[in-house]
Scaffold this motif. Sequence first.
Motif, PDB file in Angstrom:
ATOM      1  N   PRO A 194      17.681  -2.834   1.358  1.00 40.76           N
ATOM      2  CA  PRO A 194      17.331  -2.876  -0.067  1.00 40.76           C
ATOM      3  C   PRO A 194      16.407  -4.049  -0.393  1.00 40.76           C
ATOM      4  O   PRO A 194      15.700  -4.015  -1.405  1.00 40.76           O
ATOM      5  CB  PRO A 194      18.681  -3.032  -0.781  1.00 40.76           C
ATOM      6  N   ALA A 195      16.376  -5.049   0.474  1.00 41.29           N
ATOM      7  CA  ALA A 195      15.543  -6.223   0.197  1.00 41.29           C
ATOM      8  C   ALA A 195      14.098  -6.027   0.658  1.00 41.29           C
ATOM      9  O   ALA A 195      13.227  -6.833   0.340  1.00 41.29           O
ATOM     10  CB  ALA A 195      16.132  -7.456   0.883  1.00 41.29           C
ATOM     11  N   SER A 196      13.835  -4.968   1.416  1.00 40.39           N
ATOM     12  CA  SER A 196      12.460  -4.800   1.921  1.00 40.39           C
ATOM     13  C   SER A 196      11.542  -4.364   0.782  1.00 40.39           C
ATOM     14  O   SER A 196      11.949  -3.657  -0.138  1.00 40.39           O
ATOM     15  CB  SER A 196      12.424  -3.786   3.060  1.00 40.39           C
ATOM     16  N   SER A 197      10.287  -4.784   0.862  1.00 44.77           N
ATOM     17  CA  SER A 197       9.340  -4.472  -0.216  1.00 44.77           C
ATOM     18  C   SER A 197       8.675  -3.119   0.040  1.00 44.77           C
ATOM     19  O   SER A 197       8.659  -2.614   1.175  1.00 44.77           O
ATOM     20  CB  SER A 197       8.269  -5.550  -0.280  1.00 44.77           C
ATOM     21  N   ALA A 198       8.078  -2.571  -1.009  1.00 48.33           N
ATOM     22  CA  ALA A 198       7.312  -1.323  -0.855  1.00 48.33           C
ATOM     23  C   ALA A 198       6.156  -1.547   0.112  1.00 48.33           C
ATOM     24  O   ALA A 198       5.773  -0.629   0.859  1.00 48.33           O
ATOM     25  CB  ALA A 198       6.789  -0.858  -2.210  1.00 48.33           C
ATOM     26  N   LEU A 199       5.597  -2.750   0.123  1.00 52.52           N
ATOM     27  CA  LEU A 199       4.499  -3.018   1.051  1.00 52.52           C
ATOM     28  C   LEU A 199       4.975  -2.987   2.501  1.00 52.52           C
ATOM     29  O   LEU A 199       4.243  -2.578   3.396  1.00 52.52           O
ATOM     30  CB  LEU A 199       3.854  -4.378   0.748  1.00 52.52           C
ATOM     31  N   ALA A 200       6.227  -3.385   2.729  1.00 48.86           N
ATOM     32  CA  ALA A 200       6.776  -3.318   4.088  1.00 48.86           C
ATOM     33  C   ALA A 200       6.928  -1.853   4.516  1.00 48.86           C
ATOM     34  O   ALA A 200       6.653  -1.494   5.668  1.00 48.86           O
ATOM     35  CB  ALA A 200       8.114  -4.042   4.155  1.00 48.86           C
ATOM     36  N   VAL A 201       7.358  -1.019   3.569  1.00 48.40           N
ATOM     37  CA  VAL A 201       7.470   0.414   3.864  1.00 48.40           C
ATOM     38  C   VAL A 201       6.082   0.968   4.187  1.00 48.40           C
ATOM     39  O   VAL A 201       5.879   1.691   5.177  1.00 48.40           O
ATOM     40  CB  VAL A 201       8.095   1.174   2.665  1.00 48.40           C
ATOM     41  N   ASP A 202       5.101   0.582   3.360  1.00 47.81           N
ATOM     42  CA  ASP A 202       3.729   1.053   3.573  1.00 47.81           C
ATOM     43  C   ASP A 202       3.209   0.597   4.934  1.00 47.81           C
ATOM     44  O   ASP A 202       2.531   1.353   5.641  1.00 47.81           O
ATOM     45  CB  ASP A 202       2.830   0.519   2.449  1.00 47.81           C
ATOM     46  N   GLN A 203       3.528  -0.644   5.290  1.00 44.78           N
ATOM     47  CA  GLN A 203       3.071  -1.170   6.587  1.00 44.78           C
ATOM     48  C   GLN A 203       3.627  -0.325   7.739  1.00 44.78           C
ATOM     49  O   GLN A 203       2.904   0.005   8.682  1.00 44.78           O
ATOM     50  CB  GLN A 203       3.528  -2.633   6.728  1.00 44.78           C
ATOM     51  N   SER A 204       4.896   0.068   7.615  1.00 41.62           N
ATOM     52  CA  SER A 204       5.506   0.906   8.670  1.00 41.62           C
ATOM     53  C   SER A 204       4.798   2.255   8.754  1.00 41.62           C
ATOM     54  O   SER A 204       4.573   2.786   9.846  1.00 41.62           O
ATOM     55  CB  SER A 204       6.991   1.136   8.377  1.00 41.62           C
ATOM     56  N   VAL A 205       4.456   2.800   7.583  1.00 43.06           N
ATOM     57  CA  VAL A 205       3.761   4.099   7.578  1.00 43.06           C
ATOM     58  C   VAL A 205       2.388   3.943   8.215  1.00 43.06           C
ATOM     59  O   VAL A 205       1.985   4.747   9.079  1.00 43.06           O
ATOM     60  CB  VAL A 205       3.635   4.653   6.139  1.00 43.06           C
ATOM     61  N   ARG A 206       1.654   2.904   7.832  1.00 39.37           N
ATOM     62  CA  ARG A 206       0.302   2.727   8.393  1.00 39.37           C
ATOM     63  C   ARG A 206       0.351   2.553   9.911  1.00 39.37           C
ATOM     64  O   ARG A 206      -0.484   3.085  10.628  1.00 39.37           O
ATOM     65  CB  ARG A 206      -0.383   1.523   7.735  1.00 39.37           C
ATOM     66  N   GLU A 207       1.366   1.818  10.375  1.00 44.08           N
ATOM     67  CA  GLU A 207       1.464   1.596  11.822  1.00 44.08           C
ATOM     68  C   GLU A 207       1.734   2.903  12.568  1.00 44.08           C
ATOM     69  O   GLU A 207       1.113   3.179  13.597  1.00 44.08           O
ATOM     70  CB  GLU A 207       2.581   0.581  12.124  1.00 44.08           C
ATOM     71  N   VAL A 208       2.636   3.716  12.020  1.00 41.12           N
ATOM     72  CA  VAL A 208       2.951   4.952  12.766  1.00 41.12           C
ATOM     73  C   VAL A 208       1.768   5.928  12.711  1.00 41.12           C
ATOM     74  O   VAL A 208       1.486   6.638  13.674  1.00 41.12           O
ATOM     75  CB  VAL A 208       4.274   5.603  12.277  1.00 41.12           C
ATOM     76  N   LEU A 209       1.031   5.965  11.594  1.00 39.54           N
ATOM     77  CA  LEU A 209      -0.130   6.863  11.511  1.00 39.54           C
ATOM     78  C   LEU A 209      -1.199   6.456  12.524  1.00 39.54           C
ATOM     79  O   LEU A 209      -1.928   7.310  13.054  1.00 39.54           O
ATOM     80  CB  LEU A 209      -0.751   6.854  10.105  1.00 39.54           C
ATOM     81  N   ALA A 210      -1.297   5.150  12.783  1.00 34.46           N
ATOM     82  CA  ALA A 210      -2.327   4.653  13.718  1.00 34.46           C
ATOM     83  C   ALA A 210      -1.869   4.691  15.171  1.00 34.46           C
ATOM     84  O   ALA A 210      -2.690   4.516  16.083  1.00 34.46           O
ATOM     85  CB  ALA A 210      -2.709   3.218  13.341  1.00 34.46           C
TER      86      ALA A 210
END
Length: 385
Positions: A194-210
């Motif tokens: 719950p403490a993770s930011s939306a940007l951290a979620v976005d970072q995970s998505v960008r990493e897996v897409l790449a």
Amino acid sequence: MPDIGFVGWRGLVGSVLLERMREEGDFAGIAPAFYSTSAPGGPGPSGLGFDSGRLGDAHDVGALSRHDVIVTCQGGDYTRAVHPHLRAAGWNGYWIDAASALRMEPGTVLVLDPVNADVIAEGLARGRRDFCGANCTVSLLLMALAGLFRAGLVEWMTTMSYQAASGAGAAHMRELAAQMAAVGEAVRAPLADPASSALAVDQSVREVLADDGFPRSRFGAPLAASLLPWIDRPVDGGRSREEGKAFEEGNKILGNEPPVPIDGVCVRVGSMRCHAQACTVKLREDRPLDEIEALIGGAHDWVRVVENTPEATLAELTPAAVSGRLEVAVGRVRKLRMGGEYLTAFSVGDQLLWGAAEPLRRMLGIVRSHLGEAGARRPARAEAA
Ligand code: NAP
């Protein structure tokens, strides 16, 4: 009893076609035979309520030429490989096809009977034997806005499409689901915290897409959490082949002469099933909105106008709401700032139904009636080739 050969029945379009035929009781009164390009000799489709027998070899011209009608949802390469040989062998039956290979041939009739029953009837009367479903996005566009075309109100039109993964076939649909699963896996940990930011979620998505291991062999790029503004190969004028079809096939379906200019941008999006499109229409004359909505909604039994409110739009004008339904939804109908002759509308339809399987299913019914009426004029079967 007409002999009907089915090819390509296990693909997306073919399996929806069989399901619709089963629902509508269309197998009564026909002698069906099923073929395969990949597993001849294997078991035929199950769940149809009868023994579908063993699969024939879909490249066996001699076996195919015994049928009055061949319905194929296999694909364009198959059509190009088999259709010329069948015709060269003297087969004079009806060829009903989902693929694009024959669509623009002069002798081919494009089928979408709620919109062009007159063109189909004329084709049958003239002895045409090749009947093809049109491009899914084009068929859905015409199902949505047939009322405006029929009233002669369309001077030109642009369409911006939002096309589902299933429009590219079964393997592509699976790849989108695999991409979604990979994205879901990648965000599991940050979402659980719950403490993770939306940007951290976005970072995970960008990493897996790449990531090199991200599944992309079919689409060539990530579609989940992204979109792909190019469908099919390049053609003239900077267009994709998909973009060219609205003008070419749309005008052929309608039998328009001169053709109405239709052009736009086709985009693959991460919906599973159902193509959507935003249309800008230049009307030949200003007409009140209620009259326009009545024309759109009254065109045929499978179009439904959705009220231009946020509630109705989110409830009824999305791929999730429309998936599996025969009705094509048209909403967001309003005039643009450019003037009373400029109209916008947004439509969503299940491209596996009215965009693909349903026009073929109904064409088979039309051919069956024609064969029944023609009696002795049934197509001469080729000598076994
Ligand atoms: P598809 O799902 O890829 O199936 C086409 C054929 O590929 C199947 O009949 C099957 O033939 C073979 N196949 C290979 N691997 C398969 C797998 N894993 N699952 C199922 N079948 C597999 O293609 P489609 O989307 O049905 O499209 C068929 C034709 O209709 C194409 O020409 C397409 O352009 C056209 N079309 C499609 C849509 C649409 O929305 N998808 C709309 C309009 C027109 P065998 O049984 O012979 O091996």
